[in-house]
Design an enzyme around this catalytic site. Structure first.
Site, short mmCIF file in Angstrom:
data_model
loop_
_atom_site.label_atom_id
_atom_site.label_comp_id
_atom_site.label_asym_id
_atom_site.label_seq_id
_atom_site.Cartn_x
_atom_site.Cartn_y
_atom_site.Cartn_z
N HIS A 1 -7.48 -5.86 1.08
CA HIS A 1 -6.38 -5.05 1.36
C HIS A 1 -5.60 -5.45 2.57
O HIS A 1 -4.38 -5.09 2.73
CB HIS A 1 -6.90 -3.68 1.57
CG HIS A 1 -5.51 -2.56 1.30
ND1 HIS A 1 -4.80 -2.58 0.22
CD2 HIS A 1 -5.01 -1.86 2.05
CE1 HIS A 1 -3.92 -1.44 0.08
NE2 HIS A 1 -3.88 -1.12 1.54
N SER B 1 0.76 -1.24 0.17
CA SER B 1 -0.09 -0.06 0.22
C SER B 1 0.90 1.28 0.00
O SER B 1 1.55 1.40 -1.12
CB SER B 1 -0.87 -0.17 1.12
OG SER B 1 -1.99 0.82 0.79
N ASP C 1 -10.20 -5.45 -2.94
CA ASP C 1 -9.46 -4.59 -2.08
C ASP C 1 -10.48 -3.17 -2.18
O ASP C 1 -10.72 -2.60 -3.32
CB ASP C 1 -8.26 -4.14 -2.54
CG ASP C 1 -7.42 -3.20 -1.77
OD1 ASP C 1 -8.06 -2.31 -1.44
OD2 ASP C 1 -6.21 -3.48 -1.81
#
Lengths: 279, 279
Positions: A256, A147, A223
């Site tokens: 995620h 991320s 996600d």
């Protein structure tokens, strides 16, 4: 360096250290996994950069990297994601800025410029420190992250191609200069002149001529940040235009979380090992 | 059952559920990993019982069981270690009793007898519940655990040999009726008559004629609880005398943490899979 914890794992040693960072002007904490192979000589180093809200601890607990690191004989270093603590300017109610949200950049704006220097910390200070204390082969370094940490890994690799032999990312923020969750942080850390943001944006760096030998990216289709925050297609377009070989895989149904990251961790470490270790 | 979270992992699904437990007279939470193979039909079940202070969450975060569970096609269920919450009698400052310290027994003493019934919960209520909701092959069940959970796994397997085909433990409490960290809890839950404690003591159960087909135990030599709390040699002696094949391995330098558990997790799941799955 102060040893906070040390625990044998997968034949190696999982440790946490704290040290006084001159660059960030505060104590910083990091995790390091030393594989058993280090007893026989220097091992390659793989830097793992974490995402928003994380410290060194999240991936240490949930990343499941030790089995593959042990099998391949690579050290894994997991830094914190920002300076933090008393006296560090912060917006405690904002998870997208300040503590846990350093964005791997060197802030230029007050009052952040003194402490929020994560690029220099990751690129210069922490490597110099660990190379003094452990038999690491600093000629063989790779970098990856998740991320915000994927953004950090790709931008650092683009700017330091001789340093990082290999780079990969899980669900990276591909274009932070246009994403809603990073634009405000960039403006506060770097000021309103968006040309200064380009040094911290993978797609802008590629447009400006920076290159990678190749790049591995995995992205979950479930996600929740995919459409607005991550947008791997922007990175894909930039790589196609620059002829950077990008191995991007959309992973059906993955979110995620570290359930996604841990699932593909061994594959990423294998990717790095093939580039860092003699065939 | 209320679904608290669900996340794809290693091709399967890591979920957390909460349900109203009649046995414990309170809401209870558990984690379950369903491997991808469940789409093709019922899969074996492996129960993981956690140690003192833990909930379902610790092993879910740090146990690294999903890769091996996915590879072998077994479901892993991780229950909580005690009833907990408002209205549940507890000693909040005592980590060896009450919340997080159910010891997998059915309390007989007031005010604990109403809620602290973890043996009945693990043995009866939770299996009945999950078998209604998931295509689990309840004819193929194994059980394992860590520390207090190793004690729970071995005692449940000794008392229910037809139920649990396979059993293993990481650093189990082998003789809780004589260990300092469990005697006070046993007395408070079960009363001063120590003959009633024998049903919750692996070595006493073996002395009283209970048997296992075989048993896998790993124990770290750097475990701070080894000498006083765990004492695998007591289990070893009991198994030798009863001719129970015990595969006990002392793991040099490993401590009591999930760094130890996760290192040997895949080997334990493999042990169970060889006993639960057709050759």
């Amino acid at each position: 360096m102060e040893l906070i914890s040390s625990s044998k794992a997968f034949g190696g040693s999982q440790r946490v250290y704290r040290h006084d960072s001159a660059v960030c002007a505060c104590p910083m904490t990091f995790a390091i996994f030393l594989p058993q192979q280090i007893e026989d000589g220097p091992v390659p180093v793989l830097w793992y950069l974490s995402g928003l809200t994380c410290s060194h601890q999240n991936v240490m607990d949930k990343g499941e990297y030790r089995a593959a690191a042990a099998a391949n004989g690579v050290a894994i270093i997991c830094p914190d994601t920002s300076p933090r603590g008393e006296g560090i300017p912060d917006e405690p109610d904002n998870w997208q800025f300040g503590s846990g949200a350093g964005f791997y950049l060197d802030a230029t704006q007050e009052p952040y410029a003194k402490n929020y220097r994560m690029e220099s910390y990751i690129r210069d200070e922490l490597p110099a420190l660990v190379s003094q204390h452990f038999p690491l082969d600093m000629g063989r370094q790779g970098i990856f992250g998740h991320s915000m940490g994927g953004h950090g890994a790709i931008t650092l690799a683009l700017k330091n191609p001789m340093r990082y032999t290999s780079v990969s990312a899980f669900a990276p923020i591909t274009q932070p200069s246009t994403a809603g969750w990073s634009r405000p942080a960039f403006e506060t850390y770097l000021g309103p002149d968006e040309t200064t943001w380009r040094a911290y944006d993978s797609t802008a760096l590629i447009a400006d001529g920076h290159r990678l030998k190749d790049l591995l990216v995995d992205q979950g289709t479930a996600d929740g940040f995919l459409q607005e925050g991550l947008r791997p297609w922007l990175l894909e377009l930039a790589c196609v235009q620059a002829e950077i070989p990008l191995e991007l895989t959309m992973r059906e149904g993955y979110d995620h979380s570290y359930n996604f990251v841990s699932t593909f961790m061994a594959q990423h470490i294998g990717w790095h090992a093939r580039r860092l270790l003699p065939g």
